[in-house]
Motif scaffolding. Sequence first.
Motif, short mmCIF file in Angstrom:
data_model
loop_
_atom_site.label_atom_id
_atom_site.label_comp_id
_atom_site.label_asym_id
_atom_site.label_seq_id
_atom_site.Cartn_x
_atom_site.Cartn_y
_atom_site.Cartn_z
N ALA A 1 26.98 29.74 50.62
CA ALA A 1 27.30 28.45 51.22
C ALA A 1 28.30 28.61 52.35
O ALA A 1 28.15 28.00 53.44
N ARG A 2 29.29 29.45 52.16
CA ARG A 2 30.31 29.66 53.20
C ARG A 2 29.71 30.33 54.43
O ARG A 2 29.95 29.92 55.57
N VAL A 3 28.90 31.37 54.20
CA VAL A 3 28.31 32.11 55.32
C VAL A 3 27.41 31.21 56.15
O VAL A 3 27.47 31.21 57.39
N LEU A 4 26.56 30.44 55.49
CA LEU A 4 25.60 29.61 56.22
C LEU A 4 26.26 28.40 56.87
O LEU A 4 25.68 27.79 57.77
N ALA A 5 27.44 28.03 56.41
CA ALA A 5 28.16 26.91 57.04
C ALA A 5 28.97 27.37 58.25
O ALA A 5 29.46 26.54 59.01
N GLY A 6 29.13 28.69 58.41
CA GLY A 6 29.98 29.21 59.47
C GLY A 6 29.34 29.13 60.84
O GLY A 6 28.15 28.93 60.97
#
Length: 207
Positions: free
Chosen positions: A202-207
């Motif tokens: 979730a963090r990677v794809l929101a970056g």
Amino acid sequence: MSAALFDDTAARLRACRLCRDSPLYGPPLPQEPRPIVQGSAGARLCIASQAPGTRAHSTGMPFMDPSGVRLRAWLGLDAGRFYDPAKVAIVPMGACFPGLDAKGGDRPPRRECAERWRAELFAGLPNLDLILVIGQYAQAWHLGRPEGGLTGTVRRWRAILAEPRRPRVLPLPHPSWRNNGWLKREPWFEAELLPVLKAEVARVLAG
């Protein structure tokens, strides 16, 4: 430049017939090759997998089977985000279905594929933040062959994820039903690793 590099490499890979016409390791591929790869220069997450199965071979879509359903649940992704090449690259060790062995299981990925294409594909993915290395073949390529095999590697997931490499790497077992026994024997995987995996994705794809 990198966008054109990945697209060009992927196009040439999809036209590759090395394992059928000029195999370097063993007999020719037993069926017509159908190389499958996904990605773009902007992708931040990479799934470094094993090789397409029978359903992926027939549809041309990676993880188009129950293993894919389980993998997407592990990642907390729906099919739309999972199959978005702008966000997620899928780079198998062998891009073609390798055929079945005598017991009806998939053969190992063809060695020719990784040797010929893998470095070039990753050169076209400069924005990766996280690589999920699924199964022993991808883990050996990205991490070497440590003692303890796949279980030992996945057990070390915290240390591997914390290493100062870029992109970061997180090892996973294959989501195949054939690993149901492994998942039952290793309850820490679902209890400890999966929550971190979902948060990282979730963090990677929101970056």
